[in-house]
Design a protein around this motif. Sequence first.
Motif, mmCIF file in Angstrom:
data_model
loop_
_atom_site.group_PDB
_atom_site.id
_atom_site.type_symbol
_atom_site.label_atom_id
_atom_site.label_comp_id
_atom_site.label_asym_id
_atom_site.label_seq_id
_atom_site.Cartn_x
_atom_site.Cartn_y
_atom_site.Cartn_z
ATOM 1 N N VAL A 1 41.281 61.399 31.592
ATOM 2 C CA VAL A 1 42.393 60.810 32.353
ATOM 3 C C VAL A 1 42.304 61.241 33.814
ATOM 4 C CG1 VAL A 1 44.898 60.777 32.651
ATOM 5 C CG2 VAL A 1 43.924 60.631 30.349
ATOM 6 N N ARG A 2 42.078 62.547 34.027
ATOM 7 C CA ARG A 2 41.980 63.046 35.409
ATOM 8 C C ARG A 2 40.786 62.437 36.140
ATOM 9 N NH1 ARG A 2 44.404 67.624 32.950
ATOM 10 N NH2 ARG A 2 42.421 68.298 32.037
ATOM 11 N N ALA A 3 39.740 62.085 35.391
ATOM 12 C CA ALA A 3 38.553 61.480 36.001
ATOM 13 C C ALA A 3 38.706 59.977 36.188
ATOM 14 C CB ALA A 3 37.326 61.773 35.140
ATOM 15 N N GLY A 4 39.824 59.411 35.759
ATOM 16 C CA GLY A 4 40.052 57.986 35.914
ATOM 17 C C GLY A 4 39.420 57.132 34.838
ATOM 18 N N VAL A 5 38.903 57.753 33.777
ATOM 19 C CA VAL A 5 38.249 57.000 32.708
ATOM 20 C C VAL A 5 39.271 56.443 31.715
ATOM 21 C CG1 VAL A 5 36.557 57.133 30.831
ATOM 22 C CG2 VAL A 5 36.192 58.423 32.948
ATOM 23 N N LEU A 6 40.299 57.213 31.409
ATOM 24 C CA LEU A 6 41.371 56.801 30.510
ATOM 25 C C LEU A 6 42.682 56.729 31.285
ATOM 26 C CD1 LEU A 6 40.673 58.985 27.323
ATOM 27 C CD2 LEU A 6 40.266 56.529 27.573
ATOM 28 N N PRO A 7 43.618 55.868 30.855
ATOM 29 C CA PRO A 7 44.918 55.783 31.526
ATOM 30 C C PRO A 7 45.847 56.904 31.063
ATOM 31 C CG PRO A 7 44.857 54.243 29.707
ATOM 32 C CD PRO A 7 43.496 54.878 29.764
ATOM 33 N N PRO A 8 46.895 57.221 31.819
ATOM 34 C CA PRO A 8 47.885 58.208 31.360
ATOM 35 C C PRO A 8 48.495 57.749 30.036
ATOM 36 C CG PRO A 8 48.210 57.684 33.682
ATOM 37 C CD PRO A 8 47.218 56.694 33.153
ATOM 38 N N PRO A 9 48.427 58.555 28.990
ATOM 39 C CA PRO A 9 48.810 58.068 27.655
ATOM 40 C C PRO A 9 50.315 57.933 27.442
ATOM 41 C CG PRO A 9 48.236 60.390 27.557
ATOM 42 C CD PRO A 9 47.919 59.942 28.956
ATOM 43 N N GLU A 10 51.131 58.519 28.315
ATOM 44 C CA GLU A 10 52.568 58.535 28.086
ATOM 45 C C GLU A 10 53.224 57.165 28.284
ATOM 46 O OE1 GLU A 10 50.993 62.356 29.669
ATOM 47 O OE2 GLU A 10 51.075 60.317 30.477
ATOM 48 N N ILE A 11 52.580 56.264 29.008
ATOM 49 C CA ILE A 11 53.218 55.027 29.445
ATOM 50 C C ILE A 11 52.801 53.858 28.554
ATOM 51 C CG2 ILE A 11 53.487 53.407 31.378
ATOM 52 C CD1 ILE A 11 52.710 55.787 33.225
ATOM 53 N N GLY A 12 53.786 53.077 28.137
ATOM 54 C CA GLY A 12 53.519 51.836 27.426
ATOM 55 C C GLY A 12 52.616 52.020 26.226
ATOM 56 N N LEU A 13 51.598 51.162 26.134
ATOM 57 C CA LEU A 13 50.643 51.195 25.031
ATOM 58 C C LEU A 13 49.396 52.007 25.358
ATOM 59 C CD1 LEU A 13 50.717 47.388 24.012
ATOM 60 C CD2 LEU A 13 52.132 49.241 23.105
#
Length: 777
Positions: free
Chosen positions: A57-69
């Motif tokens: 997530v910090r590297a921009g590979v995955l989105p922040p998991p807390e939001i939406g889907l």
Amino acid sequence: MMAPLLMAALLSLNGSWRLDCFPQPDEAAVRTLPLPSGLDVRTVPAEVPGNCEMDLVRAGVLPPPEIGLNARAFRSCEGYQWLYTKTFEAPNLPSGGRALLVFDGIDTLADIFMNGEKIGEADNMFIPHRFDITPKMRRGTNTLQVLLRSVLLDAKTKTLGELGWTMCGGAEGEPYRKAGHMGGWDIFPRLFVSGLWRDVRLELQGPVRIDQTSWIVKSIDRSARRAELVGSCRIDMPFAELDKARVTVGLRRDGKPAARQTFPARHFQQAFRLSVADAEFWWPRGFGEPALYEAFVEVAGSDGACLARRTERIGLRTVELVRDDVYGKERPGQFLFKVNGEPVFIRGANWVPTDAIPSRQKDRLIETLEMFRDLNCNMIRVWGGGVYEPEAFFDWCDANGVLVWQDFMTGCSMFPFDPDYQRRTRVEALETVLAFRNHPSLALWSGNNENDVAPRWRLGGAKTILWDPGRDVTSRVTLPAVVREFDATRPYLPSSPYLSPDVVAGLAKPSENHLWGARAYYKTDYYTNSPCWFASEMGYHGCPNRESLERMMTKDNVYPWTKVTGTDPWKDYHWNEEWQFKASDPWLDGFGFRRNSLMTNQLKIMFGAVPTDLDDFILASQIVQAEAMKTFVELFRSLKFTRKNGLIWWNMRDGWPQISDAVVDWYGGKKRAYRTIRNVQRDQLVMVRDDRRVVAVNDTLEPVAGKATVTDRASGKTLLETAYTVPANGTREIGTVDWSGQGMLDIVYEQAGEKQANWFLYGEPPFDFKEVAEWMK
């Protein structure tokens, strides 16, 4: 030569690491280094403690998991392997000392390498893993590597028992010692993450070491203010020091000696006894001070020089659980905690991990514990679908007089019987018991959460028992053997709820239960006439605040429904995907639809209709949750020691941004139920029951006197005005009131010059929502 280390010196290996990640090969996991060629490797900076996916997530590979889907994107990483790398400079060791490499948490399956050589393995995320690297450590720079492999892919080689099952349909977690909530639960998302989730360090130990201390309060005499203790410790030192060295054990209170004994070090495993005069006892909240002593063990050489020292905080108290099944009037049952011989009515709440991302749980630890103090809880139940909380958790509970009900970490399934699984369970249990047994706040070990009842969910419904939980090896053999041997004076409950042989045979009912039922109207007979003496789970849904909804949902999905096609609360309110996902439905297969519809059904019952304006929906849902929780707490307290002995309601705070029955959401937003519970969990309370009795309760060890007035809100008529006394740790009926129709009673009571207020919503639903909302202001 370096001076001897009296206690282990710690060199943190936390901070920046390198992380290589790659899809695990289908044919077999990579178990050796260097990595073979041909892998699709991505390299990113990593933070330890941490979770691999959050580094992406910090590297921009995955989105922040807390939001939406967004959390669904983490599914792609469940088949990954992860390689952590860290270099460090070798520290100087004292003569005869050793260096231990300690991982407080590895999630989950790992091979550990030092300078390219494998030094060990890990297969349990719950406990620390220690490796003596003294002979492996080089002068100068050393390279430490941890290679994690996929639990999900490893599970496809396992043979699963017929009744293994989890909340979200799969069972890949059962053979592994990995937190149950991570596979998805009705209160957690599916985030099957990996990582070095707790601290990593070097422990530099001297040639003399003290560990495995035990401080058992054998007996207390409250009137004489005396306590008798027996204890033991393990002393690791050179054989040549035996008989020459001397051991001193003792207690100090506020820096002043309270007990002390010195004797020759004749044994590596040393036992001792201590007597404490003018003892100050540890009490739970409301009963007195949770007095703590500094307990110490010191080893001195023949010249008197201190070679090693160990200190910890303990409390002088006894704890017992009086338990019997419910057979009927002739043998009504019992489930009662006693501390220092005094019955304790339990006002508690359930604790779940503070974050679905394990490495972040520590960030919310103290602020969440402070909520228990604010709500005047005297017990926390640590739920078995999470993790064992760190030492800081128990230290806080010790200092604040909050008892701890500790589940061992399994829940809602049947776990393997095979010898290897039982071996790993025993190692985990022993590590955990030795770590926490000296904490005075720890009141109970429970074998699991709902494993006794879980097989019925697959075999024929709640009323049919087709499998005898007494056959379960983990809860009936492995765990109690560890507790009996290594924490002999602390109560053990095989399961929560526990189905004894007589309950299984239909001869009795459990005296402790989880009261969920249909979760319809909160005053149904299921809740108000349960035969159990103690409920360790009981809750009601409540919508989060709008501010929290706007943070957890994308902008276009804050409003919950895509359409409303009628008035059926189960079918006609069509929840959008994000609301379903935030109701712990990782697959969007209808589970979240049903969970959210608990709220619409409860509103239809309470108010006759479901508000479709979002702000009205939030308010209505929170009012109903608050009234339900108030009713549960007051019902149990009004029957104190006559029919009820405690309630551990569900639950304090969410571990994820979601729609749930917690009274505080993941962001810290407090629902109306939070403030309502704070009002009805005071040490002293005056309340009105549905049978029109007015009851005063006193949860302290001193009698109280007061005066109370009960007034009808609408008419202003005084229905009761009386002076009263309540005995120490008791209850008293102080009058009766009458009413007709629907309305609100205001209760004002004064004790020791302090005025408090309560209320009672009377009448049968449906109520007028706008009217009730006005009353609740």
